[in-house]
Scaffold this active site. Sequence first.
Site, PDB file in Angstrom:
ATOM      1  N   SER A 133      28.195  16.972   5.835  1.00  0.00           N
ATOM      2  CA  SER A 133      28.744  18.160   5.177  1.00  0.00           C
ATOM      3  C   SER A 133      28.036  18.321   3.853  1.00  0.00           C
ATOM      4  O   SER A 133      27.461  17.363   3.310  1.00  0.00           O
ATOM      5  CB  SER A 133      30.254  17.976   4.946  1.00  0.00           C
ATOM      6  N   TYR A 146      37.289  12.635   1.441  1.00  0.00           N
ATOM      7  CA  TYR A 146      36.388  13.240   2.422  1.00  0.00           C
ATOM      8  C   TYR A 146      34.936  13.114   1.980  1.00  0.00           C
ATOM      9  O   TYR A 146      34.072  12.679   2.759  1.00  0.00           O
ATOM     10  CB  TYR A 146      36.761  14.705   2.613  1.00  0.00           C
TER      11      TYR A 146
END
Length: 272
Positions: A133, A146
Amino acid sequence: MTKVVLITGASSGIGRATAELFLDEEWTVYATARDTDDVADLAEHDGCHAQELDVTKPAQCKTVVDDVVETEGRLDCLVNNAGFGQIGALEDLPTRKLHRQFDVNVYGPHRLIRAALPHMREREDGTVVNVSSVSGRVSTPGMGAYSGSKFALEAMSDALRGEVEAFDIDVCVVEPGPVDTGFGERATAELDDIDATGVYDHVYSLYEDYVLVSGAGASDPSEVADCIVDAAVSPDPPARYPVGRAGRLGVLARFVPDRVRDKLFGLAAKFA
């Protein structure tokens, strides 16, 4: 001979789009999910097989990879896509939540990589695609768990790339920005059983604003799938594939000095 790909987290979003595109390219696809009912319709396509796989179960990870190789005689590409987003201020997050985040997003890919590499080394051919990501390059308030997991996946990918180069195995990282997959809603749901201290409302407000704004510029899952398949078919793929305008700009944000980024986040929090 038909090439073979194993995809984790194929029940929806990026994983499903990737499975469909590999099928279009006439690969043999092993689409995995924790619940095979979620990928049963994919298995109706010629060349696609639905497999149960929970990436937090080491024995199952090895068994699935070994079964694919035993059945097909090869594994050309492993796509580590399964993952989820744990949001929350770090003080609010119990360690068990952080551990679960890493168990799925970091240890899961590691388990599959360890299972797949012996087969790829033996054939001296293969590609590992790790879906990361833009948050694996730039961390923001409320996204520490995350981002930490994706930073770790990126670091492991960089190390692995050098380790397996001698065996003609490629390692690529795909770095999407916001993707139209319902990620934000699922990540928000992870807050339900967190006993928040109440002192980080500005962090959660900033995250809510991010979800609203990013939705307008989100990429389609098919854009991410295009990059994954490109990495699998390319004879010399790049190490990283930023996806979407937001992804490409977000990755560049790592070059902004830390103090400047901190001030920008602070200003954003004041207006959140």
